[in-house]
Motif scaffolding. Sequence first.
Motif, PDB file in Angstrom:
ATOM      1  N   THR A 147      51.421  31.757  34.200  1.00 46.24           N
ATOM      2  CA  THR A 147      51.997  31.745  35.551  1.00 46.24           C
ATOM      3  C   THR A 147      51.431  32.868  36.410  1.00 46.24           C
ATOM      4  OG1 THR A 147      53.895  33.158  34.974  1.00 46.24           O
ATOM      5  CG2 THR A 147      54.160  30.761  34.701  1.00 46.24           C
ATOM      6  N   GLN A 148      50.801  33.853  35.798  1.00 47.83           N
ATOM      7  CA  GLN A 148      50.233  34.980  36.533  1.00 47.83           C
ATOM      8  C   GLN A 148      48.730  34.805  36.767  1.00 47.83           C
ATOM      9  OE1 GLN A 148      52.689  37.274  37.588  1.00 47.83           O
ATOM     10  NE2 GLN A 148      53.789  35.534  36.696  1.00 47.83           N
ATOM     11  N   ARG A 149      48.000  34.446  35.730  1.00 54.82           N
ATOM     12  CA  ARG A 149      46.536  34.387  35.856  1.00 54.82           C
ATOM     13  C   ARG A 149      46.060  33.144  36.603  1.00 54.82           C
ATOM     14  NH1 ARG A 149      46.999  36.661  30.457  1.00 54.82           N
ATOM     15  NH2 ARG A 149      46.452  38.872  30.596  1.00 54.82           N
ATOM     16  N   LEU A 150      46.725  32.013  36.425  1.00 55.57           N
ATOM     17  CA  LEU A 150      46.263  30.804  37.106  1.00 55.57           C
ATOM     18  C   LEU A 150      46.314  30.969  38.630  1.00 55.57           C
ATOM     19  CD1 LEU A 150      45.096  27.979  36.647  1.00 55.57           C
ATOM     20  CD2 LEU A 150      47.445  27.090  36.757  1.00 55.57           C
ATOM     21  N   PRO A 151      47.416  31.464  39.224  1.00 58.95           N
ATOM     22  CA  PRO A 151      47.399  31.684  40.675  1.00 58.95           C
ATOM     23  C   PRO A 151      46.343  32.702  41.116  1.00 58.95           C
ATOM     24  CG  PRO A 151      49.645  31.732  39.844  1.00 58.95           C
ATOM     25  CD  PRO A 151      48.746  31.739  38.648  1.00 58.95           C
ATOM     26  N   GLN A 152      46.088  33.705  40.294  1.00 64.88           N
ATOM     27  CA  GLN A 152      45.051  34.682  40.639  1.00 64.88           C
ATOM     28  C   GLN A 152      43.685  34.014  40.749  1.00 64.88           C
ATOM     29  OE1 GLN A 152      45.262  37.682  37.600  1.00 64.88           O
ATOM     30  NE2 GLN A 152      47.287  38.398  38.225  1.00 64.88           N
ATOM     31  N   LEU A 153      43.453  33.042  39.892  1.00 66.22           N
ATOM     32  CA  LEU A 153      42.139  32.412  39.825  1.00 66.22           C
ATOM     33  C   LEU A 153      41.965  31.265  40.809  1.00 66.22           C
ATOM     34  CD1 LEU A 153      41.764  32.419  35.940  1.00 66.22           C
ATOM     35  CD2 LEU A 153      40.283  33.647  37.544  1.00 66.22           C
ATOM     36  N   ILE A 215      38.237  46.192  38.437  1.00 65.40           N
ATOM     37  CA  ILE A 215      38.577  44.842  38.888  1.00 65.40           C
ATOM     38  C   ILE A 215      39.983  44.459  38.436  1.00 65.40           C
ATOM     39  CG2 ILE A 215      38.016  42.389  38.640  1.00 65.40           C
ATOM     40  CD1 ILE A 215      35.035  43.345  38.334  1.00 65.40           C
ATOM     41  N   ASN A 216      40.309  44.728  37.178  1.00 62.70           N
ATOM     42  CA  ASN A 216      41.636  44.384  36.653  1.00 62.70           C
ATOM     43  C   ASN A 216      42.748  45.131  37.383  1.00 62.70           C
ATOM     44  OD1 ASN A 216      40.717  42.537  34.785  1.00 62.70           O
ATOM     45  ND2 ASN A 216      40.764  43.956  33.060  1.00 62.70           N
ATOM     46  N   ALA A 217      42.455  46.354  37.815  1.00 60.19           N
ATOM     47  CA  ALA A 217      43.488  47.183  38.446  1.00 60.19           C
ATOM     48  C   ALA A 217      44.053  46.537  39.696  1.00 60.19           C
ATOM     49  CB  ALA A 217      42.909  48.562  38.782  1.00 60.19           C
ATOM     50  N   ASN A 218      43.242  45.758  40.391  1.00 56.72           N
ATOM     51  CA  ASN A 218      43.693  45.123  41.632  1.00 56.72           C
ATOM     52  C   ASN A 218      44.800  44.105  41.388  1.00 56.72           C
ATOM     53  OD1 ASN A 218      43.359  44.594  44.557  1.00 56.72           O
ATOM     54  ND2 ASN A 218      42.660  42.587  43.861  1.00 56.72           N
ATOM     55  N   PHE A 219      44.934  43.633  40.166  1.00 56.60           N
ATOM     56  CA  PHE A 219      45.917  42.603  39.857  1.00 56.60           C
ATOM     57  C   PHE A 219      47.145  43.157  39.129  1.00 56.60           C
ATOM     58  CE2 PHE A 219      41.808  40.496  40.204  1.00 56.60           C
ATOM     59  CZ  PHE A 219      42.107  39.479  41.097  1.00 56.60           C
ATOM     60  N   LYS A 220      47.278  44.466  39.106  1.00 57.10           N
ATOM     61  CA  LYS A 220      48.414  45.083  38.418  1.00 57.10           C
ATOM     62  C   LYS A 220      49.366  45.704  39.434  1.00 57.10           C
ATOM     63  CE  LYS A 220      45.814  45.994  34.171  1.00 57.10           C
ATOM     64  NZ  LYS A 220      45.276  47.010  33.236  1.00 57.10           N
ATOM     65  N   ASP A 221      50.649  45.366  39.313  1.00 57.95           N
ATOM     66  CA  ASP A 221      51.656  45.874  40.236  1.00 57.95           C
ATOM     67  C   ASP A 221      51.731  47.395  40.181  1.00 57.95           C
ATOM     68  OD1 ASP A 221      52.344  43.343  41.060  1.00 57.95           O
ATOM     69  OD2 ASP A 221      54.023  43.144  39.663  1.00 57.95           O
ATOM     70  N   ILE A 223      49.620  49.566  41.137  1.00 60.13           N
ATOM     71  CA  ILE A 223      48.353  50.268  40.965  1.00 60.13           C
ATOM     72  C   ILE A 223      47.440  49.947  42.146  1.00 60.13           C
ATOM     73  CG2 ILE A 223      46.275  50.491  39.527  1.00 60.13           C
ATOM     74  CD1 ILE A 223      47.954  49.931  37.103  1.00 60.13           C
ATOM     75  N   ASN A 224      46.850  50.987  42.728  1.00 61.66           N
ATOM     76  CA  ASN A 224      45.917  50.821  43.834  1.00 61.66           C
ATOM     77  C   ASN A 224      44.517  50.642  43.265  1.00 61.66           C
ATOM     78  OD1 ASN A 224      44.034  51.368  45.975  1.00 61.66           O
ATOM     79  ND2 ASN A 224      45.697  52.291  47.148  1.00 61.66           N
ATOM     80  N   GLY A 225      44.004  49.415  43.372  1.00 60.96           N
ATOM     81  CA  GLY A 225      42.692  49.128  42.814  1.00 60.96           C
ATOM     82  C   GLY A 225      41.585  49.967  43.413  1.00 60.96           C
ATOM     83  N   PHE A 226      41.698  50.303  44.701  1.00 59.35           N
ATOM     84  CA  PHE A 226      40.676  51.128  45.330  1.00 59.35           C
ATOM     85  C   PHE A 226      40.635  52.523  44.709  1.00 59.35           C
ATOM     86  CE2 PHE A 226      41.532  47.937  48.603  1.00 59.35           C
ATOM     87  CZ  PHE A 226      40.237  47.545  48.922  1.00 59.35           C
ATOM     88  N   ASP A 227      41.820  53.055  44.401  1.00 60.28           N
ATOM     89  CA  ASP A 227      41.867  54.375  43.756  1.00 60.28           C
ATOM     90  C   ASP A 227      41.205  54.340  42.382  1.00 60.28           C
ATOM     91  OD1 ASP A 227      43.174  55.464  45.909  1.00 60.28           O
ATOM     92  OD2 ASP A 227      45.174  55.360  45.016  1.00 60.28           O
ATOM     93  N   ILE A 228      41.458  53.272  41.631  1.00 60.65           N
ATOM     94  CA  ILE A 228      40.833  53.145  40.307  1.00 60.65           C
ATOM     95  C   ILE A 228      39.326  52.993  40.446  1.00 60.65           C
ATOM     96  CG2 ILE A 228      40.745  51.780  38.185  1.00 60.65           C
ATOM     97  CD1 ILE A 228      43.355  53.372  38.607  1.00 60.65           C
ATOM     98  N   GLU A 229      38.886  52.238  41.443  1.00 59.86           N
ATOM     99  CA  GLU A 229      37.450  52.105  41.670  1.00 59.86           C
ATOM    100  C   GLU A 229      36.817  53.458  41.960  1.00 59.86           C
ATOM    101  OE1 GLU A 229      35.330  48.893  44.166  1.00 59.86           O
ATOM    102  OE2 GLU A 229      35.428  50.654  45.494  1.00 59.86           O
ATOM    103  N   ILE A 230      37.437  54.235  42.814  1.00 57.55           N
ATOM    104  CA  ILE A 230      36.904  55.568  43.143  1.00 57.55           C
ATOM    105  C   ILE A 230      36.826  56.435  41.896  1.00 57.55           C
ATOM    106  CG2 ILE A 230      37.444  57.720  44.369  1.00 57.55           C
ATOM    107  CD1 ILE A 230      38.629  55.872  46.608  1.00 57.55           C
TER     108      ILE A 230
END
Length: 262
Positions: A147-153, A215-221, A223-230
């Motif tokens: 229910t989480q990954r299918l909507p993401q994709l 990339i995974n960080a962007n889909f985790k509640d 968590i700021n994916g941009f911060d993880i990328e930096i």
Amino acid sequence: MNYQNILSETQGAVAIITINRPKKLNALNRETIQELHEAFNEANEDDAIKVIIVTGSGDKAFVAGADISEFANYSVKEGKNLAAKGQALLFDFIENLSTPVIAAINGFALGGGLELAMACHFRVASDNAKMGLPEVSLGVIPGYGGTQRLPQLIGKGRAMEMIMTASMIDAETACSYGLVNHVKKQEELISFCQNISAKILRNSTVAIGAAIKAINANFKDGINGFDIEIKQFGKCFGTEDFAEGTTAFLQKRKADFPGNRD
């Protein structure tokens, strides 16, 4: 390691893990989930392995679903524990591996089978593949992240329709939805995945692992994916792979990445 329900082989820097329960259409039971965890962990811990391909035995099914006979009589508590343990042991585990994982979907990928494929970093399907999450037809919902990954994709609306109708889609539809990256003839499926693996092998395994985290960080509640990328971008500057990659570029030669992981 000897397994009862899976096969694991190494071809150069690529590990190929095959779910091997053809009489059950490679359905997932507790033992198979445990063995898959062990095989993926072993491959990920081996610095010589740079890519993992997972597929099913035979020409009918990747994984046709979970082994319903195991949980048909479970209580509410047992059902919750089944989902929680399975997600931690296998599905979330695969998603967060630093080694790239390609799902080679060679037939039916239903229920837990599609959830396994979606946990991989990307997917390639044979032209006879069929995919779906039919759990509501059994009075339950997907419990291994579906229910989480299918909507993401594929987006919320299409995911709602697939889950509510319990319908299957064919490989070409899955490709048009973005659920799979490529569709190939079944006899070409593994060789095509190996060709993609060869392209991955040219690059820094350290940087690829960092990219997976970002990339995974962007889909985790929360968590700021941009911060993880930096953060991951900065960490790359302290690696031997970065030193080799930039030096090779400036010297106009092919990089020979040492690939030393944390």
